[in-house]
Design an enzyme around this catalytic site. Sequence first.
Site, PDB file in Angstrom:
ATOM      1  N   THR A   1      52.770  48.105  98.163  1.00 49.03           N
ATOM      2  CA  THR A   1      53.339  46.935  98.826  1.00 49.03           C
ATOM      3  C   THR A   1      54.450  46.420  97.919  1.00 49.03           C
ATOM      4  OG1 THR A   1      51.297  46.332  99.975  1.00 49.03           O
ATOM      5  CG2 THR A   1      52.919  44.587  99.646  1.00 49.03           C
TER       6      THR A   1
ATOM      7  N   LYS B   1      54.487  44.846 106.719  1.00 43.68           N
ATOM      8  CA  LYS B   1      53.400  44.408 105.834  1.00 43.68           C
ATOM      9  C   LYS B   1      53.543  42.921 105.510  1.00 43.68           C
ATOM     10  CE  LYS B   1      49.834  44.584 103.081  1.00 43.68           C
ATOM     11  NZ  LYS B   1      49.655  45.504 101.946  1.00 43.68           N
TER      12      LYS B   1
ATOM     13  N   LYS C   1      51.308  38.165  94.622  1.00 42.43           N
ATOM     14  CA  LYS C   1      52.430  39.096  94.477  1.00 42.43           C
ATOM     15  C   LYS C   1      53.062  39.371  95.835  1.00 42.43           C
ATOM     16  CE  LYS C   1      52.469  43.319  95.122  1.00 42.43           C
ATOM     17  NZ  LYS C   1      52.221  44.780  95.259  1.00 42.43           N
TER      18      LYS C   1
END
Length: 318
Positions: free
Chosen positions: A127, A202, A270
């Site tokens: 990711t 995502k 994050k």
Amino acid sequence: MRPQRRRSPFRLRTNSAKSLAIRDTGALAMAKVAFIGLGVMGYPMAGHLKTRGGHDLTVYNRTAAKAEKWAAEFGGRAAATPAEAADGQDFVFSCVGNDDDLRSVTTGKDGAFETLKKGAVFIDNTTASAEVARELDAAATTRGAHFIDAPVSGGQAGAENGVLTVMCGGEPDAFERARPVIDAYARMVGLMGPAGSGQLTKMVNQICIAGLVQGLAEGIHFGKKAGLDIEKVIEVISKGAAGSWQMENRHKSMISGKYDFGFAVDWMRKDLDILLAEARRNGAKLPVTALVDQFYADVQGMGGNRWDTSSLLARLEK
């Protein structure tokens, strides 16, 4: 003649004991595959590529002992560098920490792109930002290779059970070549658009989860304060419009105050940092997501860096 049915860019499958390398086009031949990054996600994903996919696997991990352990367990080969792992492979996968880690194992010294052969497909399950995906797509293209950004959703349990959702960005032809290989660890695989589109998808996923988990935490907190039997409440409302995966799979651990069953707060922050930066670039307004990000910062301040994302309840009950 019957008109030819157009193939969907999405593929949904169930987790069965049959080889997942078999598709409607026939048996998938064994491919030469490398996997870079054997963390809590990458280790089992690489395992599925070997055991379910039946591919010839070479692995690399920054901690060499972990790569050696994987090779001993699954029968593959451990490489000393990403470049060595990628050398001569048909498909190269990566699953590392962030943009900088990804650049290091691809275009950095002894990176995989040094030996990426012409025609190979590099599939990144990290990711990361859409920006780095586009950057690496351009770098792969100059080498006559292909790049697919393919972040995943489903967490550690999804990786271990081989039922991840994979959101891809890249060229359709490269995606079609890579999809039957990705199938080994996936329940759902979709091509979302050109390079970067997988990462952007995502981001949408994480935006939706952030608000949903906060709502669930507040609901449980309110129910407790109101003196309700939360188990009974969840049993009823989970079958209605309020129902969700998070409610079904996390309410018991939340009620018992246990937060070590899923995606860590540090990882979520994050991801939220990446998507909030993208929102600043594209002008999207994400007030709830930004607020939940600060709530997760509070959880970190409580020492909950490695707690799972449902620990937003702990913040309300401290």
